[in-house]
Design a protein around this motif. Structure first.
Motif, short mmCIF file in Angstrom:
data_model
loop_
_atom_site.label_atom_id
_atom_site.label_comp_id
_atom_site.label_asym_id
_atom_site.label_seq_id
_atom_site.Cartn_x
_atom_site.Cartn_y
_atom_site.Cartn_z
N LEU A 6 7.43 -5.60 47.93
CA LEU A 6 7.24 -6.73 47.01
C LEU A 6 6.31 -7.79 47.58
O LEU A 6 6.20 -7.93 48.81
CB LEU A 6 8.59 -7.45 46.78
N ILE A 7 5.69 -8.53 46.66
CA ILE A 7 5.12 -9.82 47.04
C ILE A 7 5.99 -10.84 46.33
O ILE A 7 6.04 -10.88 45.10
CB ILE A 7 3.65 -9.96 46.59
N ALA A 8 6.78 -11.59 47.13
CA ALA A 8 7.74 -12.52 46.52
C ALA A 8 7.35 -13.94 46.88
O ALA A 8 6.88 -14.20 47.99
CB ALA A 8 9.15 -12.20 47.00
N MET A 9 7.56 -14.83 45.91
CA MET A 9 7.28 -16.24 46.14
C MET A 9 8.57 -17.02 46.01
O MET A 9 9.23 -16.91 44.97
CB MET A 9 6.34 -16.79 45.05
N HIS A 10 8.94 -17.78 47.03
CA HIS A 10 10.03 -18.74 46.86
C HIS A 10 9.34 -20.09 46.80
O HIS A 10 8.92 -20.63 47.82
CB HIS A 10 11.02 -18.68 48.03
N ILE A 11 9.17 -20.61 45.60
CA ILE A 11 8.44 -21.87 45.47
C ILE A 11 9.31 -22.95 44.83
O ILE A 11 9.64 -22.91 43.66
CB ILE A 11 7.07 -21.67 44.76
N GLY A 12 9.71 -23.88 45.69
CA GLY A 12 10.50 -25.04 45.27
C GLY A 12 9.86 -26.23 45.93
O GLY A 12 8.63 -26.27 46.06
N SER A 13 10.65 -27.17 46.43
CA SER A 13 9.97 -28.30 47.06
C SER A 13 9.37 -27.90 48.40
O SER A 13 8.42 -28.51 48.86
CB SER A 13 10.84 -29.55 47.10
#
Ligand SMILES: Nc1ncnc2c1ncn2[C@@H]1O[C@H](COP(=O)(O)OP(=O)(O)O)[C@@H](O)[C@H]1O
Ligand SMILES: CC(=O)OP(=O)(O)O
Ligand SMILES: [Mg+2]
Length: 407
Positions: free
Chosen positions: A208-215
């Motif tokens: 996978l290419i996963a993004m965890h994008i929050g603050s």
């Protein structure tokens, strides 16, 4: 009364806690959350089964430890909550700690492990300090309850040497633990397991290419169920910009920004030992410096209120694209899915659509209606791929770091 486990996820702009039954497997009984710590007024959310409650707080909660203290008092004094959460029934408290140094797996907190983690505080001064303050508070207020810590960095121990090594004097690097660690690993573990299950593939065969994008925002490349690269580094400052973080910059910028940069920051507490440069790049940069808001929901809008908002959005898109291109090549094009997660990844249909449009050359395509609707409340993974898409699937995963802490 059921014995319970408390899971605590202290992020940079939010503190999320979940009570679970003390059984195998644990079952979630109630969630409580404070968000918007960096964009006051903070808000309080509580959910138990179908019952949901949300309110804006008048209290000033400036740090994750203030937010945790508030949650603890509120949960144990509110009759609606104390029904599921009584201090005497707590079996364990499981904490998310961002930087675990060389710890590869969870550890129980005792004087020795706490002391070891305190030595790591300088490597993630903003995150680990708050998490350890929360652990210290639990030890003081709930001395009979065991604390177990889980580390964001542990998931990335599989990153190969050329990727985690910085090209600097290796004696200095080894003596000081200066290498890429990577973070958001607890979330990436949840994403990997949930997406593999959704795709009907074994975890060891899922890439996978996963993004965890929050603050705080990062991207991770996972090959056959293992992290092979991620955008954060020695500290969570590296890689993508965030709510108050600059992300990658030319390291020399520090020497030109202010000649006070190397001094201890006046805002730094005695315990944190952070320099003015660390304070500026971690707490006074990112969306906040560009636009005045830390809420990406005000930036990711069809008609941005100012040019600065539009610029902030475009910068984010540009930096994320850079990582996706990089990781697509590193994974040799063998990518099962591109996954969006974290507060922004899960909620911003505009960001997902904008990125998908720019990823057409990889065969990525999203279904506009599925993307606009996003995942339903109880939908862990939502597939938003357009029919006939030739490339990787595009998924939104509602991550749940607390869920991993109790497994
Ligand atoms: N509708 C929205 N559109 C875009 N971004 C949003 C939206 N709602 C919340 N966000 C962003 O999500 C962030 C919170 O992400 P989250 O992952 O929960 O936080 P943390 O990084 O503290 O763990 C907020 O700071 C805000 O920038
Ligand atoms: C590692 C990190 O940046 O965490 P968060 O996004 O929760 O601040
Ligand atoms: Mg978080």
């Amino acid at each position: 009364m059921t014995r319970s486990i408390l899971a605590v996820n202290a992020g940079s702009s939010s503190v999320k806690i979940t009570f679970y039954t003390f059984e195998n497997p644990p079952r979630a009984i109630a969630d409580a959350e404070i968000s918007g710590i960096t964009a006051p007024p903070p808000s309080f959310k509580y959910q138990k089964g179908a019952s949901k409650h949300k309110e804006e707080l008048k209290e000033k909660l400036a740090t994750p430890q203030d937010a945790f203290n508030y949650l603890l008092k509120r949960c144990f004094s509110d009759p609606e909550l104390s029904e599921v959460a009584s201090v005497d029934d707590l079996a364990y408290i499981c904490h998310r700690v961002v930087h675990g140094g060389d710890y590869h797996e969870e550890v129980e907190i005792n004087d020795e492990t706490l002391h070891h983690l305190e030595k790591l505080e300088d490597l993630a001064p903003l995150h680990n300090f708050s998490a350890l303050e929360i652990i210290r508070l639990c030890r003081n207020e709930l001395p009979k309850v065991k604390s177990i810590t889980f580390f964001d960095s542990a998931f990335h121990q599989t990153i190969p040497e050329p990727v985690y090594t910085y090209p600097i004097d290796q004696e200095v690097a080894k003596a000081n633990g200066l290498r890429k660690y990577g973070f958001h690993g607890i979330s990436y573990e949840f994403i990997l397991r949930s997406v593999a299950q959704h795709l009907g593939k074994p975890v060891e065969k899922t890439s996978l290419i996963a993004m965890h994008i929050g603050s705080g925002a990062s991207v991770c490349a996972m090959k056959d169920g293992k992290s092979i690269d991620t955008s954060m580094g020695l500290t969570p400052l590296a890689g993508l910009p965030g709510a108050t973080r600059s992300g990658d910059i030319d390291p020399s910028l520090v020497f030109h920004y202010t000649n006070e940069a190397g001094k201890l920051s006046p805002a730094s507490t005695k315990e944190m030992h952070i320099s003015t440069a660390e304070e500026i790049l971690n707490k006074k940069s990112g969306w906040k410096a560009l636009t005045g808001t830390t809420n990406f929901g005000e930036i990711a809008v069809a008609n941005p209120p100012t040019k600065a908002h539009k610029l902030a959005f475009d910068i984010f898109v540009d930096r994320i694209l850079g990582y996706i291109g990089n990781y697509y090549v590193k994974l040799n094009g063998q990518v099962d899915a591109v996954v969006f997660a974290g507060g922004i990844g899960e909620k911003s249909a505009l960001l997902r659509q904008t990125l998908a449009d720019k990823l057409q050359c990889l065969g990525v395509a999203v279904d506009a209606a599925a993307n606009d609707n996003g995942p339903g409340d109880d939908e862990t993974v939502k597939d938003i791929t357009a029919g006939g898409g030739k490339g990787p699937r595009v998924l939104v995963c509602q991550t749940n770091e607390q869920g991993v802490l109790t497994q």
